[in-house]
Motif scaffolding. Structure first.
Motif, PDB file in Angstrom:
ATOM      1  N   ARG A   1      32.435 -35.144  31.698  1.00  0.00           N
ATOM      2  CA  ARG A   1      31.051 -35.561  31.573  1.00  0.00           C
ATOM      3  C   ARG A   1      30.939 -37.026  31.986  1.00  0.00           C
ATOM      4  O   ARG A   1      31.756 -37.847  31.595  1.00  0.00           O
TER       5      ARG A   1
ATOM      6  N   ASP B   1      17.706 -39.027  35.951  1.00  0.00           N
ATOM      7  CA  ASP B   1      18.585 -37.966  35.465  1.00  0.00           C
ATOM      8  C   ASP B   1      19.896 -37.956  36.236  1.00  0.00           C
ATOM      9  O   ASP B   1      20.938 -37.577  35.695  1.00  0.00           O
TER      10      ASP B   1
ATOM     11  N   MET C   1      13.813 -33.139  38.332  1.00  0.00           N
ATOM     12  CA  MET C   1      14.729 -34.233  38.016  1.00  0.00           C
ATOM     13  C   MET C   1      14.258 -35.517  38.677  1.00  0.00           C
ATOM     14  O   MET C   1      13.560 -35.502  39.685  1.00  0.00           O
TER      15      MET C   1
ATOM     16  N   ARG D   1      22.041 -41.249  25.965  1.00  0.00           N
ATOM     17  CA  ARG D   1      22.489 -40.336  27.009  1.00  0.00           C
ATOM     18  C   ARG D   1      22.426 -41.002  28.376  1.00  0.00           C
ATOM     19  O   ARG D   1      21.349 -41.376  28.838  1.00  0.00           O
TER      20      ARG D   1
ATOM     21  N   VAL E   1      22.928 -31.765  35.210  1.00  0.00           N
ATOM     22  CA  VAL E   1      21.923 -32.384  34.342  1.00  0.00           C
ATOM     23  C   VAL E   1      21.675 -31.517  33.120  1.00  0.00           C
ATOM     24  O   VAL E   1      21.571 -32.010  31.988  1.00  0.00           O
ATOM     25  N   LYS E   2      21.585 -30.229  33.327  1.00  0.00           N
ATOM     26  CA  LYS E   2      21.364 -29.321  32.200  1.00  0.00           C
ATOM     27  C   LYS E   2      22.525 -29.391  31.219  1.00  0.00           C
ATOM     28  O   LYS E   2      22.330 -29.438  29.996  1.00  0.00           O
ATOM     29  N   GLU E   3      23.736 -29.421  31.735  1.00  0.00           N
ATOM     30  CA  GLU E   3      24.914 -29.500  30.872  1.00  0.00           C
ATOM     31  C   GLU E   3      24.931 -30.807  30.096  1.00  0.00           C
ATOM     32  O   GLU E   3      25.255 -30.831  28.898  1.00  0.00           O
ATOM     33  N   ALA E   4      24.566 -31.899  30.766  1.00  0.00           N
ATOM     34  CA  ALA E   4      24.594 -33.202  30.099  1.00  0.00           C
ATOM     35  C   ALA E   4      23.546 -33.317  29.005  1.00  0.00           C
ATOM     36  O   ALA E   4      23.670 -34.136  28.094  1.00  0.00           O
ATOM     37  N   SER E   5      22.493 -32.506  29.088  1.00  0.00           N
ATOM     38  CA  SER E   5      21.411 -32.588  28.109  1.00  0.00           C
ATOM     39  C   SER E   5      21.719 -31.816  26.834  1.00  0.00           C
ATOM     40  O   SER E   5      20.985 -31.928  25.849  1.00  0.00           O
ATOM     41  N   VAL E   6      22.806 -31.037  26.831  1.00  0.00           N
ATOM     42  CA  VAL E   6      23.175 -30.254  25.651  1.00  0.00           C
ATOM     43  C   VAL E   6      24.174 -31.046  24.826  1.00  0.00           C
ATOM     44  O   VAL E   6      25.283 -31.328  25.301  1.00  0.00           O
TER      45      VAL E   6
END
Length: 395
Positions: free
Chosen positions: A394, A81, A1, A106, A365-370
């Motif tokens: 979010r 990120d 990140m 994003r 970060v992973k959640e926000a990228s989906v």
């Protein structure tokens, strides 16, 4: 990140920010940009950290620092990120920036690391006019509620949960505990580690040192508020104590080992009633017996682990008597030191929690990228986050 860490209030060498959180992120291979008031504190960034200088926010003059921080966050935030904020003042720099980020695609995950109870701390800020403190407390609570709606939150204490509607991960102020037993406590030197102010007991510390006399040396390590600098300078000049001023965390901790006792003489203030004094944990981690005033969490540490003595608020004579008691009783001195180190190693060791902190940011970060879909919401099916907490909205 890629993580942008920002503070305009804290010292660039702040133990929580630099020596715990940034160090943990770098150990996991993440890239960190650290924006802090380096020049104002006469510091330079560590060689392994990309530093960006910001003005310092102090007293009533905070506008220049906030303007610079707003510009930096707006320009460099989209390249990150995670934007990790460490001051409540920085929340004022976000509203327009967040809207622009969302329109542009994003946004980074924006996190506020809640270090203290800001509203409770206002009563100790002498630069805040007394008539303004009640309305400012209400304003701070309103800003906190707004931040909870739009940001991710990390809390430094479990008790801070009470200020918010939803649970949030807790990243406690723990110590990095040496794995080997520390040097046994001696009988001729007392230490104080931390910021110095009236509310933190600076004047009582000076009087305690005066009462101890020349047989016990008192090492004082930390920066001081203007209101107590003169008294500390005079005490240092007169040989009452040795004031080292601010020292980087690694150098400061090096002065703890072998001390007869570590002092924590906080006053009975709202902001201290539900905060664990970091200095107490550091004393324990380095095998130094604790002498503390009866703030609830410090008292709980001493009574739970048998690592020191509790003295009344505002009572230098009792603090000096506690030092003499430890000095006269080698068995008590060694027992409190050993129990403190063992407790810190087993229960209060940052090394055991650093990965949890990093994994919390990684999961956000992973959640926000989906991209959200009818089958994927910002809350996972179990409704819990990485630390057993429900994630906030979010960012």
């Amino acid at each position: 990140m890629r993580i942008l860490v920002v503070t305009v209030v804290h010292h660039p060498e702040d133990a929580r920010i630099l020596h715990r959180e940034i160090a943990a992120l770098r150990e996991r291979g993440h890239r960190v940009v650290y924006a802090a008031p380096f020049a104002a504190r006469q510091m330079t960034p560590r060689p392994n950290v990309e530093g960006v200088d910001l003005p310092r926010a102090a007293g009533r003059d905070r506008r220049a620092a906030l303007r610079a921080a707003r510009t930096l966050i707006a320009e460099r935030g989209p390249k990150a990120d995670v934007v990790l904020l460490h001051d409540p003042e920085l929340l004022l720099a976000l509203p327009g920036t967040l809207r622009r980020w969302r329109r542009g695609g994003r946004p980074p995950v924006t996190v506020w690391d809640v270090h203290e109870d800001t509203a409770a701390a206002l009563v100790m800020k002498r630069w805040v006019p007394r008539p303004l403190r009640p309305p400012l407390r209400l304003a701070v609570r309103a800003v906190e509620r707004l931040a909870e709606r739009h940001l991710r939150l990390l809390l430094a204490e479990d008790a801070y949960q009470q200020r918010f509607r939803h649970p949030h991960p807790v990243v406690r102020n723990l110590a990095t505990v040496p794995p080997e037993p520390p040097e046994p406590p001696g009988d001729d030197r007392v230490v104080y580690l931390g910021h110095l102010s009236r509310a933190r007991g600076a004047l009582e510390l000076i009087e305690t040192a005066r009462l101890l006399g020349p047989d016990v040396h008192v090492d004082v390590i930390g920066a001081a508020d203007p209101e107590v600098r003169g008294a500390l300078t005079e005490a240092d000049r007169d040989g009452v104590l040795r004031w080292h001023g601010y020292l980087p965390n690694d150098r400061a901790l090096g002065l703890l080992s072998g001390a007869l006792a570590g002092l924590s003489l906080l006053h009975d203030q709202p902001n201290y009633r539900h905060s664990r004094p970091t200095k107490v944990v550091e004393y324990m981690a380095h095998g130094v017996p604790v002498i503390t005033t009866p703030t609830p969490l410090a008292t709980d540490l001493v009574e739970t682990y048998g690592c020191g003595l509790v003295v009344p608020y505002g009572d230098p004579a009792s603090a000096a008597a506690a030092v003499r008691r430890l000095r006269a009783d080698p068995e008590l001195r060694l027992g409190t030191a050993t129990r403190g180190w063992e407790a810190a190693l087993s229960d209060l060791n940052w090394a055991d929690h650093a990965t949890e902190f990093v994994m919390c940011l990684e999961s956000w970060v992973k959640e926000a990228s989906v991209p959200p879909t009818p089958a994927t919401s910002s809350t996972n099916p179990s409704g819990t986050g990485p630390a057993g907490t429900r994630p906030g909205p979010r960012p």
